[in-house]
Design a protein around this motif. Structure first.
Motif, PDB file in Angstrom:
ATOM      1  N   GLU A  77       0.834  -1.204   0.000  1.00 29.54           N
ATOM      2  CA  GLU A  77       0.000   0.000   0.000  1.00 29.54           C
ATOM      3  C   GLU A  77       0.866   1.252   0.000  1.00 29.54           C
ATOM      4  N   ASP A  78       1.966   1.214   0.752  1.00 29.75           N
ATOM      5  CA  ASP A  78       2.886   2.354   0.801  1.00 29.75           C
ATOM      6  C   ASP A  78       3.557   2.604  -0.552  1.00 29.75           C
ATOM      7  N   LYS A  79       3.608   1.590  -1.397  1.00 23.92           N
ATOM      8  CA  LYS A  79       4.194   1.728  -2.732  1.00 23.92           C
ATOM      9  C   LYS A  79       3.180   2.177  -3.778  1.00 23.92           C
ATOM     10  N   GLY A  80       1.946   2.377  -3.361  1.00 25.07           N
ATOM     11  CA  GLY A  80       0.925   2.837  -4.292  1.00 25.07           C
ATOM     12  C   GLY A  80       0.048   1.747  -4.866  1.00 25.07           C
ATOM     13  N   VAL A  81       0.191   0.525  -4.378  1.00 28.39           N
ATOM     14  CA  VAL A  81      -0.655  -0.578  -4.844  1.00 28.39           C
ATOM     15  C   VAL A  81      -2.066  -0.385  -4.295  1.00 28.39           C
ATOM     16  N   THR A  82      -3.061  -0.556  -5.144  1.00 32.31           N
ATOM     17  CA  THR A  82      -4.454  -0.403  -4.721  1.00 32.31           C
ATOM     18  C   THR A  82      -5.169  -1.742  -4.565  1.00 32.31           C
ATOM     19  N   ASP A  83      -4.707  -2.763  -5.293  1.00 28.37           N
ATOM     20  CA  ASP A  83      -5.376  -4.061  -5.300  1.00 28.37           C
ATOM     21  C   ASP A  83      -4.329  -5.168  -5.325  1.00 28.37           C
ATOM     22  N   VAL A  84      -4.499  -6.165  -4.476  1.00 30.50           N
ATOM     23  CA  VAL A  84      -3.621  -7.340  -4.536  1.00 30.50           C
ATOM     24  C   VAL A  84      -4.434  -8.539  -5.027  1.00 30.50           C
ATOM     25  N   ILE A  85      -3.782  -9.374  -5.819  1.00 30.11           N
ATOM     26  CA  ILE A  85      -4.401 -10.561  -6.394  1.00 30.11           C
ATOM     27  C   ILE A  85      -3.817 -11.774  -5.682  1.00 30.11           C
ATOM     28  N   VAL A  86      -4.666 -12.563  -5.048  1.00 36.20           N
ATOM     29  CA  VAL A  86      -4.178 -13.704  -4.267  1.00 36.20           C
ATOM     30  C   VAL A  86      -4.860 -14.991  -4.724  1.00 36.20           C
ATOM     31  N   GLY A  87      -4.088 -16.065  -4.722  1.00 37.00           N
ATOM     32  CA  GLY A  87      -4.593 -17.398  -5.010  1.00 37.00           C
ATOM     33  C   GLY A  87      -3.910 -18.367  -4.066  1.00 37.00           C
ATOM     34  N   PHE A  88      -4.443 -19.563  -3.979  1.00 32.40           N
ATOM     35  CA  PHE A  88      -3.984 -20.479  -2.944  1.00 32.40           C
ATOM     36  C   PHE A  88      -3.570 -21.848  -3.485  1.00 32.40           C
ATOM     37  N   ARG A  89      -3.218 -21.888  -4.760  1.00 31.97           N
ATOM     38  CA  ARG A  89      -2.598 -23.064  -5.354  1.00 31.97           C
ATOM     39  C   ARG A  89      -1.791 -22.598  -6.558  1.00 31.97           C
ATOM     40  N   ASN A  90      -0.914 -23.462  -7.045  1.00 35.36           N
ATOM     41  CA  ASN A  90      -0.098 -23.138  -8.211  1.00 35.36           C
ATOM     42  C   ASN A  90      -0.894 -23.452  -9.478  1.00 35.36           C
ATOM     43  N   PRO A  91      -1.349 -22.436 -10.220  1.00 29.02           N
ATOM     44  CA  PRO A  91      -2.155 -22.710 -11.409  1.00 29.02           C
ATOM     45  C   PRO A  91      -1.354 -23.269 -12.569  1.00 29.02           C
ATOM     46  N   TYR A  92      -0.009 -23.236 -12.460  1.00 25.85           N
ATOM     47  CA  TYR A  92       0.835 -23.687 -13.555  1.00 25.85           C
ATOM     48  C   TYR A  92       1.195 -25.168 -13.471  1.00 25.85           C
ATOM     49  N   GLN A  93       0.623 -25.888 -12.536  1.00 23.83           N
ATOM     50  CA  GLN A  93       0.881 -27.313 -12.449  1.00 23.83           C
ATOM     51  C   GLN A  93       0.203 -28.054 -13.599  1.00 23.83           C
ATOM     52  N   LYS A  94       0.873 -29.070 -14.102  1.00 20.37           N
ATOM     53  CA  LYS A  94       0.288 -29.872 -15.169  1.00 20.37           C
ATOM     54  C   LYS A  94      -0.773 -30.803 -14.593  1.00 20.37           C
ATOM     55  N   GLY A  95      -1.718 -31.150 -15.432  1.00 19.64           N
ATOM     56  CA  GLY A  95      -2.762 -32.063 -15.008  1.00 19.64           C
ATOM     57  C   GLY A  95      -3.952 -31.340 -14.421  1.00 19.64           C
TER      58      GLY A  95
ATOM     59  N   ASP B  52      -6.913 -29.941 -11.903  1.00 26.38           N
ATOM     60  CA  ASP B  52      -6.974 -29.431 -10.538  1.00 26.38           C
ATOM     61  C   ASP B  52      -7.826 -30.398  -9.723  1.00 26.38           C
ATOM     62  N   THR B  53      -7.208 -31.060  -8.755  1.00 29.89           N
ATOM     63  CA  THR B  53      -7.916 -32.059  -7.954  1.00 29.89           C
ATOM     64  C   THR B  53      -8.332 -31.532  -6.580  1.00 29.89           C
ATOM     65  N   GLU B  54      -8.061 -30.268  -6.303  1.00 33.76           N
ATOM     66  CA  GLU B  54      -8.419 -29.716  -4.992  1.00 33.76           C
ATOM     67  C   GLU B  54      -9.942 -29.615  -4.867  1.00 33.76           C
ATOM     68  N   PRO B  55     -10.521 -30.157  -3.808  1.00 38.87           N
ATOM     69  CA  PRO B  55     -11.975 -30.105  -3.653  1.00 38.87           C
ATOM     70  C   PRO B  55     -12.476 -28.674  -3.447  1.00 38.87           C
ATOM     71  N   LEU B  56     -13.710 -28.442  -3.823  1.00 38.83           N
ATOM     72  CA  LEU B  56     -14.325 -27.130  -3.650  1.00 38.83           C
ATOM     73  C   LEU B  56     -14.290 -26.692  -2.192  1.00 38.83           C
ATOM     74  N   ALA B  57     -14.584 -27.583  -1.285  1.00 42.45           N
ATOM     75  CA  ALA B  57     -14.608 -27.228   0.142  1.00 42.45           C
ATOM     76  C   ALA B  57     -13.243 -26.721   0.603  1.00 42.45           C
ATOM     77  N   LYS B  58     -12.174 -27.322   0.103  1.00 46.11           N
ATOM     78  CA  LYS B  58     -10.821 -26.887   0.473  1.00 46.11           C
ATOM     79  C   LYS B  58     -10.524 -25.506  -0.091  1.00 46.11           C
ATOM     80  N   LYS B  59     -10.978 -25.227  -1.300  1.00 43.23           N
ATOM     81  CA  LYS B  59     -10.785 -23.907  -1.883  1.00 43.23           C
ATOM     82  C   LYS B  59     -11.486 -22.841  -1.034  1.00 43.23           C
TER      83      LYS B  59
END
Length: 288
Positions: free
Chosen positions: A245-263, A265-272
């Protein structure tokens, strides 16, 4: 600081419940990835992974961007949707304007239109669009979007687009957020856009932010409203969020798994949902 939840390349049935969960947890936005085709053969590398490999896309489901936003918008009330990013120059800009205006007509001012260049010549070929001078085509496409979003009669006569006086209804201005790390992309974000979207990867974030600030000053836009959306590990702690925020960022984008993995996505909806709710409790709530 505002928080964007990122999920992509997952089971399409997950998106609607995730949108509802992200809204309930206090996220400002939900990012929506864009992909058109996957070529059988290509020599092109992906610019935002260390190796340039893009085989992680193989057999991943991609719902068309505006279709997915409309569906998620129909089951939510407040959360915003930000394409991250729509491959604009491979598409007819009048059609993109119609799609975007239709979205805001249905769900209100909950669209931040993230746009960028496709890094792959195959996208251009598949859509019947020349790869050459794609940056200039992108600039003209943004101009067309701007003009048609006013709801007034608008005509355009450029190098790539020649449009007689037309108007759209519904129509209303939407923020245009430009993605990309190159000098032309940063300049385009300042000169033609309402904000910039950082794509992550190995490029130094501080250097990019410093360059954007310099362009904004040079263009006389240092005090104008400007959104800065970034991907950063600092976003995962309250102290890190404050540094951004001190650097002028207004929005951060966060995710909770590596989207670049091959194969798949087996993570269950409840876990997400568990992941996004835990982040809201440990970071979003403490960053307010």
């Amino acid at each position: 600081m505002r928080f964007t939840y990122a999920e992509a390349m997952t089971d399409p049935s997950h998106y609607l419940p995730l949108a509802r969960a992200a809204e309930a947890a206090g996220y400002t936005s939900f990012s929506v990835a864009d992909s058109l085709i996957y070529p059988k053969e290509s020599d092109t590398s992906y610019p935002y992974t260390e190796t340039g490999d893009r085989s992680f896309l193989e057999d991943k489901a991609f719902i068309e961007t505006f279709t997915l936003i409309a569906a998620m918008g129909a089951v939510t009330e407040r959360i915003r949707f930000t394409p991250f990013v729509l491959k604009l120059p491979v598409r007819p800009p009048v059609l993109v304007a119609k799609q975007a205006m239709s979205i805001v007509g249905l769900i209100g001012d909950r669209l931040g239109l993230g746009v960028g260049l496709s890094p792959w010549p195959e996208d251009f070929k598949a859509m019947g669009v020349p790869w050459e001078r794609r940056g200039k085509r992108m600039d003209e496409a943004i101009d067309v979007l701007r003009g048609l979003a006013t709801g007034e009669y608008f005509e355009y006569h450029g190098e790539f687009f020649d449009i007689p006086a037309i108007k759209l209804n519904p129509a209303r201005p939407v923020p245009i957020l430009v993605g990309g790390h190159s000098e032309p992309a940063l300049r385009r974000a300042v000169v033609r856009g309402d904000g910039w979207m950082h794509a992550g990867g190995g490029d130094d974030l501080d250097t990019l932010l410093t360059r954007i600030d310099a362009i904004r000053r040079a263009e006389g836009k240092a005090d104008a409203p400007f959104e800065v959306h970034v991907i950063s590990m600092d976003a995962y702690t309250p102290d890190g969020v404050k540094r951004l925020e001190d650097k002028g960022v207004t929005d951060v984008i966060v995710g909770f798994r590596n989207p670049y993995q091959k194969g798949p996505d087996t993570e269950p909806l409840a876990k997400k949902i568990e992941h996004l709710e835990r982040f809201a409790e440990t970071v979003i709530a403490k960053a307010d």
